[in-house]
Design a protein around this motif. Structure first.
Motif, PDB file in Angstrom:
ATOM      1  N   LEU A 223      81.684 -22.556 223.944  1.00  0.00           N
ATOM      2  CA  LEU A 223      80.419 -22.761 223.244  1.00  0.00           C
ATOM      3  C   LEU A 223      80.376 -21.860 222.019  1.00  0.00           C
ATOM      4  N   ARG A 224      79.904 -22.435 220.933  1.00  0.00           N
ATOM      5  CA  ARG A 224      79.809 -21.691 219.677  1.00  0.00           C
ATOM      6  C   ARG A 224      78.649 -22.252 218.873  1.00  0.00           C
ATOM      7  N   ILE A 225      78.177 -21.453 217.931  1.00  0.00           N
ATOM      8  CA  ILE A 225      77.119 -21.887 217.028  1.00  0.00           C
ATOM      9  C   ILE A 225      77.756 -22.294 215.711  1.00  0.00           C
ATOM     10  N   GLU A 226      77.482 -23.518 215.292  1.00  0.00           N
ATOM     11  CA  GLU A 226      77.961 -24.013 214.003  1.00  0.00           C
ATOM     12  C   GLU A 226      76.736 -24.410 213.186  1.00  0.00           C
ATOM     13  N   GLY A 227      76.468 -23.638 212.124  1.00  0.00           N
ATOM     14  CA  GLY A 227      75.259 -23.893 211.347  1.00  0.00           C
ATOM     15  C   GLY A 227      74.032 -23.615 212.192  1.00  0.00           C
ATOM     16  N   THR A 228      73.190 -24.624 212.367  1.00  0.00           N
ATOM     17  CA  THR A 228      71.981 -24.473 213.185  1.00  0.00           C
ATOM     18  C   THR A 228      72.077 -25.305 214.461  1.00  0.00           C
ATOM     19  N   ARG A 229      73.297 -25.582 214.903  1.00  0.00           N
ATOM     20  CA  ARG A 229      73.489 -26.346 216.142  1.00  0.00           C
ATOM     21  C   ARG A 229      74.469 -25.609 217.049  1.00  0.00           C
ATOM     22  N   ALA A 230      74.318 -25.841 218.333  1.00  0.00           N
ATOM     23  CA  ALA A 230      75.243 -25.292 219.318  1.00  0.00           C
ATOM     24  C   ALA A 230      76.247 -26.373 219.686  1.00  0.00           C
ATOM     25  N   VAL A 231      77.532 -26.035 219.644  1.00  0.00           N
ATOM     26  CA  VAL A 231      78.588 -26.991 219.951  1.00  0.00           C
ATOM     27  C   VAL A 231      79.288 -26.546 221.229  1.00  0.00           C
ATOM     28  N   ALA A 232      79.213 -27.397 222.230  1.00  0.00           N
ATOM     29  CA  ALA A 232      79.806 -27.090 223.528  1.00  0.00           C
ATOM     30  C   ALA A 232      81.089 -27.882 223.731  1.00  0.00           C
ATOM     31  N   ASP A 233      82.128 -27.195 224.192  1.00  0.00           N
ATOM     32  CA  ASP A 233      83.355 -27.872 224.598  1.00  0.00           C
ATOM     33  C   ASP A 233      83.238 -28.198 226.077  1.00  0.00           C
ATOM     34  N   ILE A 234      83.586 -29.424 226.435  1.00  0.00           N
ATOM     35  CA  ILE A 234      83.465 -29.832 227.832  1.00  0.00           C
ATOM     36  C   ILE A 234      84.765 -30.454 228.322  1.00  0.00           C
ATOM     37  N   SER A 235      84.937 -30.393 229.632  1.00  0.00           N
ATOM     38  CA  SER A 235      86.084 -31.017 230.272  1.00  0.00           C
ATOM     39  C   SER A 235      85.585 -31.750 231.512  1.00  0.00           C
ATOM     40  N   ALA A 236      86.078 -32.966 231.727  1.00  0.00           N
ATOM     41  CA  ALA A 236      85.621 -33.766 232.871  1.00  0.00           C
ATOM     42  C   ALA A 236      86.710 -33.866 233.928  1.00  0.00           C
ATOM     43  N   ASP A 237      86.302 -33.809 235.181  1.00  0.00           N
ATOM     44  CA  ASP A 237      87.201 -34.045 236.310  1.00  0.00           C
ATOM     45  C   ASP A 237      87.619 -35.513 236.268  1.00  0.00           C
ATOM     46  N   GLY A 238      88.924 -35.783 236.371  1.00  0.00           N
ATOM     47  CA  GLY A 238      89.410 -37.155 236.313  1.00  0.00           C
ATOM     48  C   GLY A 238      88.836 -38.052 237.387  1.00  0.00           C
ATOM     49  N   ARG A 239      88.343 -37.465 238.482  1.00  0.00           N
ATOM     50  CA  ARG A 239      87.780 -38.258 239.583  1.00  0.00           C
ATOM     51  C   ARG A 239      86.360 -38.730 239.297  1.00  0.00           C
ATOM     52  N   ILE A 240      85.809 -38.347 238.123  1.00  0.00           N
ATOM     53  CA  ILE A 240      84.426 -38.701 237.824  1.00  0.00           C
ATOM     54  C   ILE A 240      84.243 -40.215 237.744  1.00  0.00           C
ATOM     55  N   THR A 241      85.336 -40.954 237.533  1.00  0.00           N
ATOM     56  CA  THR A 241      85.245 -42.411 237.464  1.00  0.00           C
ATOM     57  C   THR A 241      85.265 -43.074 238.835  1.00  0.00           C
ATOM     58  N   VAL A 242      85.572 -42.309 239.877  1.00  0.00           N
ATOM     59  CA  VAL A 242      85.659 -42.906 241.218  1.00  0.00           C
ATOM     60  C   VAL A 242      84.754 -42.222 242.230  1.00  0.00           C
ATOM     61  N   ASP A 243      84.210 -41.063 241.878  1.00  0.00           N
ATOM     62  CA  ASP A 243      83.371 -40.301 242.804  1.00  0.00           C
ATOM     63  C   ASP A 243      81.952 -40.197 242.234  1.00  0.00           C
ATOM     64  N   GLN A 244      81.033 -40.950 242.802  1.00  0.00           N
ATOM     65  CA  GLN A 244      79.663 -40.989 242.309  1.00  0.00           C
ATOM     66  C   GLN A 244      79.012 -39.616 242.340  1.00  0.00           C
ATOM     67  N   ALA A 245      79.389 -38.777 243.318  1.00  0.00           N
ATOM     68  CA  ALA A 245      78.779 -37.448 243.449  1.00  0.00           C
ATOM     69  C   ALA A 245      79.042 -36.594 242.199  1.00  0.00           C
ATOM     70  N   LEU A 246      80.158 -36.841 241.515  1.00  0.00           N
ATOM     71  CA  LEU A 246      80.479 -36.049 240.328  1.00  0.00           C
ATOM     72  C   LEU A 246      79.634 -36.441 239.133  1.00  0.00           C
ATOM     73  N   LEU A 247      78.898 -37.554 239.231  1.00  0.00           N
ATOM     74  CA  LEU A 247      77.996 -37.962 238.163  1.00  0.00           C
ATOM     75  C   LEU A 247      76.602 -37.361 238.340  1.00  0.00           C
ATOM     76  N   GLU A 248      76.322 -36.849 239.538  1.00  0.00           N
ATOM     77  CA  GLU A 248      75.040 -36.196 239.793  1.00  0.00           C
ATOM     78  C   GLU A 248      75.085 -34.770 239.271  1.00  0.00           C
ATOM     79  N   ASN A 249      73.926 -34.248 238.865  1.00  0.00           N
ATOM     80  CA  ASN A 249      73.885 -32.876 238.353  1.00  0.00           C
ATOM     81  C   ASN A 249      74.344 -31.881 239.411  1.00  0.00           C
TER      82      ASN A 249
END
Length: 255
Positions: A223-249
């Motif tokens: 996470l970094r501040i660029e100008g007046t916005r915060a830019v977050a780097d994210i990575s997703a678990d590859g199982r997110i397409t097959v495991d509904q629980a990974l789509l829940e908060n």
């Protein structure tokens, strides 16, 4: 068959091969054009459905490379997703995500990484689990400044704290840079020993859990501040397409 007939047949043969090659090439081009028209819209529909986004969600999909061999193999080498205004897990911002080894008929992704850019208000909402007294927040690269009031010596004192945001093990990390009390800048090291309790905690680096604001299958990696916005780097678990629980908060530890 006379020599003349044989010669004419031989003369025609290269032209037959050329015509067949052109027809095949035309079919390949037509197939590629059809794939280019169908695949992005199909991917868009699947993403919108899986993430429970509005049907009219603005979402651009790009699939680099020649598609026909990828369709035959059953896996798209790379899919790029982009939206200027999308809400995922309660956070609204612009997003750019690149996924690799995307199975066409369903299955786990190879990788999925990207960035999400959010404004000051959205960034402020991520600090709800922090111990900072926040009534206003301002972003100016590379820092964020939060303002509020803090009870010191039985009085409510205006406080302005400037921090440098980052990420650590999926949490938001806030490193104090400068502090203002009642409109006057004070030395962080000196004031740390003069105030106690919750007030003293603002002079120390803070880790803020934001797992409850993101799908469980998505991790904050930077996470970094660029100008007046915060830019977050994210990575997703590859199982997110097959495991509904990974789509829940996800969840944060109880305080």
């Amino acid at each position: 068959m006379t020599r003349a007939q044989t010669a004419r047949r031989r003369a025609r043969w290269p032209w037959v091969v050329l015509v067949v090659a052109l027809v095949l090439a035309g079919l390949v081009v037509a197939g590629e054009l059809a794939a280019r028209a169908i695949v992005p819209s199909t991917v868009r529909s699947l993403v919108i459905s899986n993430l429970d986004l509005p049907a009219d969600q603005q979402l651009d999909v790009q699939t680099p490379g020649v598609l026909l061999p990828q369709l035959i193999s059953g896996t798209l080498d790379e899919v790029r997703l982009a939206s200027d205004d999308v809400t995922i897990g309660g956070i609204t911002g612009s997003a750019r995500v690149t996924a690799t080894d995307v199975p066409i008929t369903g299955g786990e992704l190879g990788t999925a990484e990207g960035t999400v850019s959010i404004d000051q208000d959205e960034f402020g909402s991520l600090l709800e689990n922090s111990e900072l007294p926040i009534t206003r927040i301002a972003l100016a690269a590379p820092n964020a400044t939060v303002e509020g009031e803090l009870e010191l010596f039985g009085r409510q004192i205006p406080v302005g704290l400037t921090v440098t945001p980052a990420a650590e093990d999926g949490d938001l990390l806030l490193a104090p840079v400068s502090l203002m009390l009642n409109g006057a800048q004070v030395d962080l090291g000196a004031v740390a020993g003069m105030i106690g309790g919750a007030a003293e905690s603002i002079t120390q680096p803070q880790r803020v859990c934001i797992a409850d604001r993101l799908p469980a299958g998505i991790t904050l990696t930077g996470l970094r501040i660029e100008g007046t916005r915060a830019v977050a780097d994210i990575s997703a678990d590859g199982r997110i397409t097959v495991d509904q629980a990974l789509l829940e908060n996800g969840t944060c530890p109880s305080p």
